[in-house]
Design a protein around this motif. Structure first.
Motif, PDB file in Angstrom:
ATOM      1  N   UNK A 470       0.844  -1.188   0.000  1.00 13.65           N
ATOM      2  CA  UNK A 470       0.000   0.000   0.000  1.00 13.65           C
ATOM      3  C   UNK A 470       0.877   1.236   0.000  1.00 13.65           C
ATOM      4  N   UNK A 471       0.670   2.101   0.967  1.00 14.68           N
ATOM      5  CA  UNK A 471       1.459   3.328   1.069  1.00 14.68           C
ATOM      6  C   UNK A 471       2.593   3.196   2.078  1.00 14.68           C
ATOM      7  N   UNK A 472       2.797   2.006   2.629  1.00 11.30           N
ATOM      8  CA  UNK A 472       3.803   1.800   3.675  1.00 11.30           C
ATOM      9  C   UNK A 472       5.023   1.073   3.112  1.00 11.30           C
ATOM     10  N   UNK A 473       6.212   1.580   3.444  1.00  8.42           N
ATOM     11  CA  UNK A 473       7.456   0.927   3.048  1.00  8.42           C
ATOM     12  C   UNK A 473       8.061   0.239   4.266  1.00  8.42           C
ATOM     13  N   UNK A 474       8.484  -1.010   4.072  1.00 13.99           N
ATOM     14  CA  UNK A 474       9.109  -1.781   5.149  1.00 13.99           C
ATOM     15  C   UNK A 474      10.540  -2.130   4.771  1.00 13.99           C
ATOM     16  N   UNK A 475      11.381  -2.143   5.791  1.00 12.57           N
ATOM     17  CA  UNK A 475      12.786  -2.484   5.605  1.00 12.57           C
ATOM     18  C   UNK A 475      12.959  -3.985   5.778  1.00 12.57           C
TER      19      UNK A 475
END
Length: 581
Positions: A470-475
């Motif tokens: 979605x609009x969230x970036x994860x490392x």
């Protein structure tokens, strides 16, 4: 953070330009092919749903979910089912329990998108349920009915002229003979009307015992197309959104104070289980959000969390999609009992009890979903912990087993997972890693790290690269699967709330009795009192262009009902009978 379910429907405030797009989206209609218009408790209702584009009569690709209800005069629902549509069609069944009241009911089907036009375009047909074990038969005894009226309601099979009209369908049925003995094989052969090739389409077949004493009228595909109307939708600034990608969950975030901004808040939706689904939605300026549950699921709940750190003073209110069908606005059939039916009801009741007693040796089977890859595909590295020396704590397991993964304390003195990049360098990213346990998005990683035993973990998948959801970036991603796959029941509920789900119907392969082969020898000694000789929701014919089934130990007339639509939108409706002597 507090969550509640509010009965707001699923009407959304939408910008005018987007409303224009939706106004140009085609109207839908639904046809339901079901196996009988009269049931006794202890029997199954089988059905197939055809969702059509009202302009072309072809199967619709708009809605991915349909809803089917059985409603009484008071508006009470015997059942409400949610059916997944695959290229415009879906299937299901319902067992009528012994506490179902005798009465006249409506079988209703619709999509959420159809509700913008009102219930006048919903599929609606009359169904009668008899409960011979109940003393309450008042719906069938309330008033006298004339002989002529009784006849019109008891023998509702189409006339020969109507049958002739129905059989002009693009598909033709040929049966070698009309009369059969008990446990005989019946062979149905098919051809196209203009060529021997069967036209491509979606069809369903029901073969069921009938008696002219009981009502036996069901709508056909021809009836459906003749009665449908196309009209503009009835929305202005509010609209019920179509379920274009899957089951739609909508709601809003509400703040106690007007000073708290509601835009761009991120919400995680977890449908836990082996084939889990994880979605992240973002709120608009009004705090509204929606998420699409795109795949089938077996979980009975969805877990919802605000991802943002500071959620004090915020409340999540989920929209409750109340049934848009109002029973007060329709006329119900007025079936009445008469003495001629007594012996038939008694015999059928006994036959049903005997047949149900042997259900375990004649089971339906659930079609298994092909295991799909997780949303991150094949990028992960899998660690099966039984292949390594076991350590009791998560901290020891990370240190001793997982390559390129370590734990650090964040600014709130909470432990979180960190990963190295694919080239092996330390990644000091501003983004957090995504921790998933048994399909549950874990916001409070510290609670999991400090309170969960790694002895309960079966495997860990590690994805060492950025991932956008979605609009969230994860490392990176740490995807953990436990042996019991029940972490959702054990996790801290401080930052999440569960919403009960009405599960979608499961696709089944229905039992087909056969005789004369090795596999059927055990069944030859068992009573065969099937009213329903065949139910095929998906018409599949081999190169011989034939389908076979076997009669039961019951004598009488059996109706063969075939309904469907070709891929070009032409209706197929065939009605025939055989007699078992």
């Amino acid at each position: 953070m507090i969550l509640s379910v509010q009965n707001y429907g699923q009407n959304k405030s939408i910008a005018k330009d987007k409303i224009k797009v939706l106004e140009n989206t085609a109207q839908e209609s639904i046809f339901v092919h079901y196996n009988s218009s009269l049931f006794m408790v202890g029997e199954y209702m089988y059905y197939k749903i055809y969702c059509l584009n009202s302009e072309t009569n072809k199967l619709s690709h708009i809605s991915k979910i349909a809803y089917l209800e059985l409603v009484d005069k008071e508006g009470e629902r015997v059942f409400k089912q949610k059916i997944r549509l695959d290229n415009g069609f879906g299937q299901g069944d319902f067992f009528l329990p012994v506490d179902t009241r005798s009465g006249n009911y409506k079988l209703v089907a619709y999509t959420k998108w159809m509700s913008n036009w009102g219930q006048e375009i919903f599929f609606s047909d009359d169904v009668i349920i008899l409960n011979p074990y109940s003393n309450n038969q008042r719906d069938f005894l309330e008033s006298e009915v004339s002989k002529e009226d009784l006849q019109s309601k008891s023998d509702l099979r189409p006339s020969n002229s109507a049958l002739s009209e129905l059989n002009k369908s693009p598909l033709q049925l040929f049966i070698s003979k009309k009369n059969y003995g008990k446990r005989d094989e019946v062979i149905m052969e098919f051809e196209g009307i203009n060529s021997k090739k069967i036209p491509d389409g979606e069809y369903s077949i029901s073969v069921r015992k009938y008696s002219p004493v009981f009502p036996n009228q069901k709508k056909t595909t021809v009836d459906h197309l003749e009665s449908k109307e196309i009209s503009p939708p009835t929305f202005d600034n509010n609209i019920t959104l179509p379920e274009l990608r899957g089951e739609l969950v909508t709601g809003r975030v509400v703040a106690k104070s007007t000073d708290i901004p509601l835009e761009n808040l991120k919400i995680a939706f977890s449908v836990p289980g082996e084939d889990y689904q994880l979605k992240i939605a973002r709120t608009d300026v009004l705090g509204q959000f929606h998420a699409n549950i795109t795949k089938p699921y077996r979980s009975e709940e969805i877990l919802i969390q605000l991802i943002d750190d500071n959620v004090d003073g915020l409340t999540i209110e989920l929209d409750d999609f109340a049934s848009p069908f109002n029973s007060d606005k329709v006329k119900f059939e007025s079936f009445r009992l008469n003495p001629e039916m007594n012996d038939l009801i008694l015999k059928r009741s006994i036959q049903n009890q005997i047949e149900n007693a042997y259900f375990k040796v004649k089971p339906d089977t659930i079609t298994s979903n092909v295991n799909e890859l997780n949303f991150y595909g094949t990028k992960g590295i899998t660690y099966l912990l039984d292949d390594y020396t076991r350590f009791p704590t998560i901290k020891e397991t990370v240190l001793e087993i997982l390559d390129n993964v370590w734990l650090t304390e964040n600014k709130n003195d909470k432990y979180v997972f960190n990963l190295r990049t694919l080239n092996g360098e330390f990644n000091n990213s501003e983004f957090t890693s995504l921790l998933i346990v048994d399909g549950l998005f874990v916001k409070d990683q510290d609670y999991f790290i400090n309170n969960f035993s790694s002895n309960s973990i079966e495997q860990i998948n590690i994805v060492k690269e950025y991932y956008r959801m979605g609009s969230q970036i994860f490392d990176g991603i740490i995807d953990i699967k436990t042996f019991d796959q029940n972490y959702a029941a054990l996790a801290s509920k401080n930052d999440m709330t569960a919403l009960k789900l009405n599960r979608q119907t499961e696709i089944k392969n229905y039992f087909r009795q056969s005789y004369g082969n090795e596999s059927s020898k055990d069944l030859e000694r068992i009573p065969d009192l099937r009213q329903q000789l065949l139910w095929l929701p998906n018409f599949e014919i081999d190169d011989t262009q034939r389908i076979t089934f076997f009669t039961s130990d019951l004598k009488g007339d059996f109706e063969i009902s075939i309904e469907g639509f070709t891929h070009t939108g032409k209706p197929v409706s065939i009605l025939d009978t055989i007699t078992v002597e």
